[in-house]
Write a protein that holds these residues in place. Structure first.
Motif, PDB file in Angstrom:
ATOM      1  N   PRO A  86     125.722 -18.260 -32.824  1.00  0.00           N
ATOM      2  CA  PRO A  86     125.441 -17.459 -31.706  1.00  0.00           C
ATOM      3  C   PRO A  86     126.719 -17.381 -30.959  1.00  0.00           C
ATOM      4  O   PRO A  86     127.346 -16.192 -30.473  1.00  0.00           O
ATOM      5  CB  PRO A  86     124.503 -17.777 -30.936  1.00  0.00           C
ATOM      6  CG  PRO A  86     123.882 -19.284 -31.321  1.00  0.00           C
ATOM      7  CD  PRO A  86     124.649 -19.405 -32.724  1.00  0.00           C
ATOM      8  N   SER A  88     129.860 -18.216 -31.393  1.00  0.00           N
ATOM      9  CA  SER A  88     130.865 -17.507 -32.110  1.00  0.00           C
ATOM     10  C   SER A  88     131.011 -16.046 -31.977  1.00  0.00           C
ATOM     11  O   SER A  88     132.016 -15.312 -32.005  1.00  0.00           O
ATOM     12  CB  SER A  88     131.034 -18.027 -33.449  1.00  0.00           C
ATOM     13  OG  SER A  88     131.040 -19.670 -33.470  1.00  0.00           O
ATOM     14  N   PHE A  89     129.828 -15.418 -32.154  1.00  0.00           N
ATOM     15  CA  PHE A  89     129.560 -13.874 -32.256  1.00  0.00           C
ATOM     16  C   PHE A  89     129.988 -13.670 -30.811  1.00  0.00           C
ATOM     17  O   PHE A  89     130.637 -12.652 -30.513  1.00  0.00           O
ATOM     18  CB  PHE A  89     128.319 -13.677 -32.669  1.00  0.00           C
ATOM     19  CG  PHE A  89     127.929 -13.653 -34.161  1.00  0.00           C
ATOM     20  CD1 PHE A  89     127.986 -12.219 -34.768  1.00  0.00           C
ATOM     21  CD2 PHE A  89     127.636 -14.586 -35.084  1.00  0.00           C
ATOM     22  CE1 PHE A  89     127.785 -12.157 -36.183  1.00  0.00           C
ATOM     23  CE2 PHE A  89     127.585 -14.567 -36.141  1.00  0.00           C
ATOM     24  CZ  PHE A  89     127.534 -13.453 -36.811  1.00  0.00           C
ATOM     25  N   TRP A  93     133.229 -11.414 -29.712  1.00  0.00           N
ATOM     26  CA  TRP A  93     132.827  -9.924 -28.781  1.00  0.00           C
ATOM     27  C   TRP A  93     133.802  -9.969 -27.598  1.00  0.00           C
ATOM     28  O   TRP A  93     134.237  -8.813 -27.343  1.00  0.00           O
ATOM     29  CB  TRP A  93     131.508  -9.896 -28.710  1.00  0.00           C
ATOM     30  CG  TRP A  93     131.091  -8.827 -27.881  1.00  0.00           C
ATOM     31  CD1 TRP A  93     130.921  -7.457 -28.359  1.00  0.00           C
ATOM     32  CD2 TRP A  93     130.889  -8.395 -26.538  1.00  0.00           C
ATOM     33  NE1 TRP A  93     130.686  -6.629 -27.084  1.00  0.00           N
ATOM     34  CE2 TRP A  93     130.656  -7.236 -26.285  1.00  0.00           C
ATOM     35  CE3 TRP A  93     130.487  -9.643 -25.541  1.00  0.00           C
ATOM     36  CZ2 TRP A  93     130.057  -6.956 -24.645  1.00  0.00           C
ATOM     37  CZ3 TRP A  93     130.147  -9.062 -24.076  1.00  0.00           C
ATOM     38  CH2 TRP A  93     130.008  -7.941 -23.997  1.00  0.00           C
ATOM     39  N   SER A 113     138.680 -13.680 -34.522  1.00  0.00           N
ATOM     40  CA  SER A 113     137.405 -13.549 -35.346  1.00  0.00           C
ATOM     41  C   SER A 113     136.257 -14.393 -35.156  1.00  0.00           C
ATOM     42  O   SER A 113     136.461 -15.596 -34.371  1.00  0.00           O
ATOM     43  CB  SER A 113     137.989 -13.730 -36.823  1.00  0.00           C
ATOM     44  OG  SER A 113     138.290 -15.029 -37.171  1.00  0.00           O
ATOM     45  N   LYS A 114     135.176 -14.547 -35.652  1.00  0.00           N
ATOM     46  CA  LYS A 114     134.040 -15.435 -35.701  1.00  0.00           C
ATOM     47  C   LYS A 114     134.359 -16.640 -36.266  1.00  0.00           C
ATOM     48  O   LYS A 114     134.234 -17.543 -35.481  1.00  0.00           O
ATOM     49  CB  LYS A 114     132.858 -14.732 -36.227  1.00  0.00           C
ATOM     50  CG  LYS A 114     132.489 -13.190 -35.718  1.00  0.00           C
ATOM     51  CD  LYS A 114     131.320 -12.842 -36.499  1.00  0.00           C
ATOM     52  CE  LYS A 114     130.902 -11.653 -36.071  1.00  0.00           C
ATOM     53  NZ  LYS A 114     131.962 -10.511 -36.385  1.00  0.00           N
TER      54      LYS A 114
END
Length: 267
Positions: A86, A88-89, A93, A113-114
Motif C-alpha cells: 500500500p 508503494s502505491f 502517487w 514507479s511502484k
C-alpha cells in the motif's frame, strides 16, 4: 536511541551523495521516499502504540493492539512485508503529484514507479535499523549483543594456527584476485571489472563467514575463529543493514543518465 534528526540526516546525506554520483539517476524523489522511510517508516509501529495509549488509556484492548502494531511494524523486514504494497502505491502517487504540480524536480523528468518506491521503502527500513541496532538500549540491543558474542570469549582467546592459515589465505586471495581483475592492459571495461570485483568480494565473504560459523557454532567444543575479533557478526550486520539498503537504492535508480545542461560547455 537515534531520533528523527539522526535518521533523516543520515538518509538525506546518503541520498545527496547518490544524486551527485549517479548524475540524476537517483533524484530528489528517490531521496524523499528513502529518507521518509528511514525516518518515520518502522516507527509507525511506535506511533500506533502511542496513539492507542492516548485514545484508550483505560482500555487494555487499545494497549494490546498498540503493542501488537509495534511488534509487527517496528521490524526491518516485517515493515516492508506488511506495509510495502500500500505504501508503494501511495509514494508513487505522491511522486507523480509532486511532478505534476511542479513542486519537486525529479531530475529525470519522470515520477517514481511502484517498484522503485518499494525498493526505496525497503532500503529506508534497513537504514533505520542500521542506526537503531548500534545506538539503542545503551549498546545492549539484541543485535549488537549478538555481534559482540561472535568474537568475545570469557578467557583470552587464543589465535590458533589453522585460523591464521585460513584467514591469511582468504585475505591474500582477495587482494591478489582484485589486483588480477584490475591489472593493466586487461582490455575489459571498468564496469565489467567492477562486477567481477564485486563477485570476488561476495565469494570471499561467504567463505570467510562459513569459516567463522563453523568454528563458533559447528565445532564441539567451539573455538575462536579469528582470535577475539567479531568478524562474523560485523560482516553479517554490514551486509544486511549497510550494503543491502545501498544496493536497493542503486536498483531503484532510473535507467538513463540526466545531464544538467548547466554543466555543459556551449557549442
Amino acid at each position: 536511541m537515534p531520533g528523527p534528526g539522526a535518521h533523516t540526516m543520515y538518509a538525506l546525506g546518503v541520498g545527496a551523495g547518490l544524486m551527485r554520483l549517479s548524475r540524476g539517476r537517483f533524484g530528489p524523489h528517490h531521496c524523499l521516499v528513502y529518507a521518509a522511510n528511514a525516518f518515520l517508516g518502522p516507527d509507525l509501529g511506535s506511533f500506533a502504540e502511542w496513539l492507542a495509549s492516548c485514545i484508550s488509556s483505560s482500555s487494555g484492548l487499545g494497549h494490546s493492539l498498540g503493542s501488537l502494531a509495534m511488534d509487527l511494524v517496528h521490524h526491518p523486514f516485517y515493515y516492508p512485508m506488511l506495509l510495502g504494497l500500500p505504501l508503494s502505491f501511495f509514494y508513487a502517487w505522491i511522486s507523480a503529484l509532486l511532478l505534476r504540480k511542479g513542486i519537486l524536480d525529479p531530475a529525470s523528468g519522470v515520477s517514481l514507479s511502484k517498484m522503485q518506491s518499494f525498493l526505496l521503502l525497503s532500503a529506508g527500513s534497513l537504514s533505520h535499523f542500521f542506526l537503531d541496532h548500534l545506538f539503542e538500549e545503551n549498546g545492549h540491543s539484541t543485535m549488537y549483543t549478538w555481534i559482540l558474542s561472535t568474537g568475545w570469549w570469557k578467557n583470552s582467546a587464543p589465535i590458533n594456527p589453522d585460523a591464521v592459515v585460513v584467514v591469511g589465505l582468504l585475505c591474500t586471495s582477495l587482494f591478489a584476485g582484485f589486483v588480477y581483475i584490475n591489472r593493466l592492459k586487461n582490455g575489459k571495461s571498468i564496469i565489467k571489472r567492477s562486477d567481477q570485483s564485486l563477485r570476488l568480494v561476495l565469494i570471499i565473504a561467504t567463505l570467510y563467514c562459513t569459516w567463522c560459523a563453523s568454528q563458533i557454532y559447528w565445532r564441539n567444543p567451539p573455538q575462536p575463529a579469528v582470535g577475539e575479533e567479531a568478524d562474523l557478526g560485523v560482516l553479517i550486520f554490514l551486509a544486511l543493514y549497510f550494503f543491502l539498503p545501498h544496493a536497493l537504492c542503486l536498483l531503484s535508480m532510473n535507467q538513463r543518465d540526466y545531464i544538467d545542461t548547466a554543466d555543459q560547455l556551449p557549442l
